[in-house]
Design a protein around this motif. Sequence first.
Motif, PDB file in Angstrom:
ATOM      1  N   GLY A   1       0.717  -1.421   0.056  1.00  0.00           N
ATOM      2  CA  GLY A   1       0.344   0.350  -0.287  1.00  0.00           C
ATOM      3  C   GLY A   1       0.701   1.705  -0.017  1.00  0.00           C
ATOM      4  O   GLY A   1       0.336   1.796   0.244  1.00  0.00           O
ATOM      5  N   MET A   2       2.429   1.232  -0.512  1.00  0.00           N
ATOM      6  CA  MET A   2       3.025   2.353  -0.399  1.00  0.00           C
ATOM      7  C   MET A   2       2.281   3.369  -1.664  1.00  0.00           C
ATOM      8  O   MET A   2       2.805   3.818  -1.481  1.00  0.00           O
ATOM      9  CB  MET A   2       4.602   2.057  -0.780  1.00  0.00           C
ATOM     10  CG  MET A   2       4.665   1.535   1.079  1.00  0.00           C
ATOM     11  SD  MET A   2       6.708   1.438   1.184  1.00  0.00           S
ATOM     12  CE  MET A   2       6.701   3.571   1.667  1.00  0.00           C
ATOM     13  N   VAL A   3       2.176   2.567  -2.705  1.00  0.00           N
ATOM     14  CA  VAL A   3       1.611   3.443  -3.519  1.00  0.00           C
ATOM     15  C   VAL A   3       0.604   3.589  -4.139  1.00  0.00           C
ATOM     16  O   VAL A   3      -0.061   4.540  -4.391  1.00  0.00           O
ATOM     17  CB  VAL A   3       2.428   2.933  -4.898  1.00  0.00           C
ATOM     18  CG1 VAL A   3       1.831   3.413  -6.297  1.00  0.00           C
ATOM     19  CG2 VAL A   3       4.238   3.212  -4.882  1.00  0.00           C
TER      20      VAL A   3
ATOM     21  N   TYR B   1      -1.729   7.999  -3.619  1.00  0.00           N
ATOM     22  CA  TYR B   1      -2.817   6.965  -3.013  1.00  0.00           C
ATOM     23  C   TYR B   1      -2.281   6.167  -1.985  1.00  0.00           C
ATOM     24  O   TYR B   1      -3.055   5.282  -1.810  1.00  0.00           O
ATOM     25  CB  TYR B   1      -2.850   6.481  -4.394  1.00  0.00           C
ATOM     26  CG  TYR B   1      -3.965   7.857  -4.937  1.00  0.00           C
ATOM     27  CD1 TYR B   1      -5.302   7.747  -4.940  1.00  0.00           C
ATOM     28  CD2 TYR B   1      -3.500   8.996  -5.634  1.00  0.00           C
ATOM     29  CE1 TYR B   1      -6.619   8.468  -5.334  1.00  0.00           C
ATOM     30  CE2 TYR B   1      -4.305  10.111  -6.442  1.00  0.00           C
ATOM     31  CZ  TYR B   1      -5.630   9.876  -6.789  1.00  0.00           C
ATOM     32  OH  TYR B   1      -7.040  10.563  -6.824  1.00  0.00           O
ATOM     33  N   GLY B   2      -0.737   6.345  -1.686  1.00  0.00           N
ATOM     34  CA  GLY B   2      -0.893   4.602  -0.696  1.00  0.00           C
ATOM     35  C   GLY B   2      -1.033   5.283   1.118  1.00  0.00           C
ATOM     36  O   GLY B   2      -1.620   6.576   1.269  1.00  0.00           O
ATOM     37  N   ASN B   3      -1.366   4.227   1.403  1.00  0.00           N
ATOM     38  CA  ASN B   3      -1.252   4.753   2.674  1.00  0.00           C
ATOM     39  C   ASN B   3      -1.114   2.937   3.376  1.00  0.00           C
ATOM     40  O   ASN B   3      -1.739   1.854   3.989  1.00  0.00           O
ATOM     41  CB  ASN B   3      -2.986   4.729   2.835  1.00  0.00           C
ATOM     42  CG  ASN B   3      -3.884   4.856   3.801  1.00  0.00           C
ATOM     43  OD1 ASN B   3      -3.144   5.210   5.023  1.00  0.00           O
ATOM     44  ND2 ASN B   3      -5.423   5.257   4.634  1.00  0.00           N
TER      45      ASN B   3
ATOM     46  N   ARG C   1      -0.515   9.063   6.977  1.00  0.00           N
ATOM     47  CA  ARG C   1      -0.163   9.350   5.910  1.00  0.00           C
ATOM     48  C   ARG C   1       1.307   8.062   5.826  1.00  0.00           C
ATOM     49  O   ARG C   1       1.714   8.587   6.814  1.00  0.00           O
ATOM     50  CB  ARG C   1      -0.153  10.437   5.545  1.00  0.00           C
ATOM     51  CG  ARG C   1      -1.930  10.781   4.529  1.00  0.00           C
ATOM     52  CD  ARG C   1      -1.367  12.108   4.155  1.00  0.00           C
ATOM     53  NE  ARG C   1      -0.324  13.952   4.752  1.00  0.00           N
ATOM     54  CZ  ARG C   1       0.462  14.381   4.553  1.00  0.00           C
ATOM     55  NH1 ARG C   1       0.576  14.158   3.373  1.00  0.00           N
ATOM     56  NH2 ARG C   1       1.323  14.967   5.389  1.00  0.00           N
ATOM     57  N   PRO C   2       2.587   7.647   4.828  1.00  0.00           N
ATOM     58  CA  PRO C   2       3.469   7.272   5.430  1.00  0.00           C
ATOM     59  C   PRO C   2       3.878   7.880   4.727  1.00  0.00           C
ATOM     60  O   PRO C   2       4.464   7.920   3.842  1.00  0.00           O
ATOM     61  CB  PRO C   2       3.063   6.285   3.944  1.00  0.00           C
ATOM     62  CG  PRO C   2       1.978   7.054   2.829  1.00  0.00           C
ATOM     63  CD  PRO C   2       1.438   7.825   3.975  1.00  0.00           C
ATOM     64  N   ILE C   3       4.635   9.403   6.062  1.00  0.00           N
ATOM     65  CA  ILE C   3       5.826  10.023   5.274  1.00  0.00           C
ATOM     66  C   ILE C   3       6.079  10.933   6.600  1.00  0.00           C
ATOM     67  O   ILE C   3       5.260  10.416   7.799  1.00  0.00           O
ATOM     68  CB  ILE C   3       4.841  11.850   4.497  1.00  0.00           C
ATOM     69  CG1 ILE C   3       6.034  12.898   4.305  1.00  0.00           C
ATOM     70  CG2 ILE C   3       3.364  12.370   5.680  1.00  0.00           C
ATOM     71  CD1 ILE C   3       5.407  13.834   3.514  1.00  0.00           C
ATOM     72  N   ASN C   4       7.749  10.908   6.752  1.00  0.00           N
ATOM     73  CA  ASN C   4       7.840  11.210   8.213  1.00  0.00           C
ATOM     74  C   ASN C   4       7.710  10.673   9.339  1.00  0.00           C
ATOM     75  O   ASN C   4       7.500  10.922   9.964  1.00  0.00           O
ATOM     76  CB  ASN C   4       7.785  12.916   8.022  1.00  0.00           C
ATOM     77  CG  ASN C   4       7.927  13.813   9.449  1.00  0.00           C
ATOM     78  OD1 ASN C   4       9.226  13.200   9.871  1.00  0.00           O
ATOM     79  ND2 ASN C   4       6.811  14.292  10.462  1.00  0.00           N
TER      80      ASN C   4
END
Length: 702
Positions: free
Chosen positions: A253-255, A461-463, A470-473
């Motif tokens: 689900g990263m992309v 659209y990644g989760n 969200r997948p960040i930081n």
Amino acid sequence: MGKARAIPSAQVVLLPTTAWLFWLLTGPALAQEPPRPDIDINAFIQELFPVPTDEANYEDLYEALYQLYTNPRNLNTVTRDELAATYLLSQEQLNAFFDYRIKLGPLLSLYELQAIPGFDLPTIRRLLPFVVVQQTGLPLAQSFQNPTQHFLLLRTERLLETQRGFSAIDTSSRSLTRYAGGPLQWYARYRYARTGAYSLGFTMEKDAGEVVRWQPGQQVFGPDFTSFHAQIMNRGRLKNLILGDFQMQAGQGMVMAAGFSLGKGAEVIRTTYRSTLGLRPYTSVLEAGFFRGIAATYALTRSIDVTAFYSGVRRDASINPENVATGQLLVSSLQTAGLHRTPAEQARQGIIPEQNLGFHALYRTPSQRGQLGITALSTSFGADLQRRSVPYNRFEFTGKENLVIGLHGDYRWQNIHFFGEGARSASGGVGGIGGLIAALGKTLDFTLLLRHYDRHFHTFYGNSFGEATRPINETGTYWGLRYAPSRRWQFSGFYDRFRFPWLKYLVNAPSVGHDYFLHAQWMPNKRLRTYALLHEEHKQRNLPGSSEQPMNPLATTIRRTALINFEYEVPMQFSVRTRVQGGDFTYVGTSRSRGFAVLQDATWRWRQLELSGRVAFFSTDNYDSRQYVYEKDVLYAFSLPAYYDQGTRHYLMARYVLSKHLRVWLRWSQTLYSSLESISSGLNEIQGSTRSEVKAQVMYQF
């Protein structure tokens, strides 16, 4: 009546004695299927996530599980990823099922599940709503004459009290804005489908306060939100073709994550792995997180599938007011609430075009033990995105175009399942996630998951799995363990440690945190189930009241939740549930608030009638110590209210089967606060201490 299955002698010796006896006794009757039961998806989610949090989007999760229910998997064609996505089967049970199917070929009936080693009756009962056994390879014209689903569902609901947005304008007040439409909310869903062959459907919704409009340029076609899809599956090498609205799930689900992430909950093992489900129709009324266009999956060989799609949607957005005068269109944020009741909300609706080009290729090993995939998604907007200039937004996406490319794979070796995914966005930011699930015997399961997402990694659209939404930081490590010494007892828990290398909203410095979860369940028989759990989460955030300081000092917050749940059910007659839960929220060294809720649920069934209700009492010091509790709702509706302040909450729902084609639901709910003079704020404000809602739904099955 079906024919008894002939089992080659070389394969008989591979079956346990119980399975062989099952065939001798029941083979002639296998064509008769058990009735497919209805499912209370709210109760199913409560089992997975008994302690809801603000970070998770449970409406997305509900819709994903609803998709599994309305698109049951054919056990004769289902892939391992598709069956694992029900989150009901352990690694050993999955291994046993596919070993059984390889050795004996296609199943003849759902009753055959009893012959598979490790499949007990409770597991089978939970699995039945999500699976079927049916003939494949029918000509398209013949399959269109035999749909497995054909229904029309209509729902309406409203608040009984008057909110400020629907009241007359008070000229002495500062606010002269009111909602454009009336207080009635309505919803419609139509579906014509056959599992594994085709699906046609539409979904429409108008929220309270919205009006019916016709603005094709903003993709508004009467009701505020309209969704449509047409899908054909498994026609030779063409595995999937969708026109209209759809989602895509690939890798971890990263992309592309199909809009939802299960994350952390009572199911501490299975939810760490994300199945590659590919394309699926989008039928939700959530107005963001989906594609609109055309998509197809084609089998190049028996081992390689290729998916490509194009999407063109219009997104709600807020315009940066500083650049309006210059004529330059800059978007400060993309909106996902989907509410268009006031002139300001309507002005943000569908103003930014968004285009997506997506690609996915998947290779499955000949042994069926592993797979490898590559994913790419190119997103372009019709205006530049430039978030508000504050420190925590420094590494957020800016510009019009983004490209994110990912590589994912998984492999099963003996009783260990390895999986992972890595991706890179156009900014140069990278993200990675990898883990394993291991069956350490018949009674013990273990999982380990590592994750890292750069502060400038961007995926719309990644989760994938994470503490944040969200997948960040974020960087983190998760461990999960489950011990089931017998069918009666089960113990499980997880520990997750995470850190955020850069600032976040309301966190003006790099921060760290951790949480742990302990769960114990006792099921002495088929009717009684009770469990207890404890969840504690430590996170850092800005200290309240320190906004005047140049750099807000961080305070550690601790949120604890504990509960005991008792359930007793006599199938097809009645069920009761008693739940006591409480917790606290603490700013270490400064303040602490406590809250609890006690509730009693009951459901009674008599012939065509089902009555369900709840009585709950709650008390919290403030909103920080609020208690979330799932509620039973009408079919395909989701209810998760927050209990705060002091008061009572109750609801009563009736479902009646008028005929084999027609079912109706009526639901009334009310929250009565003991000390509030008004509820909510702004245009949602209600004068008084009572909030009541009524809901009616009808479903016609053709």
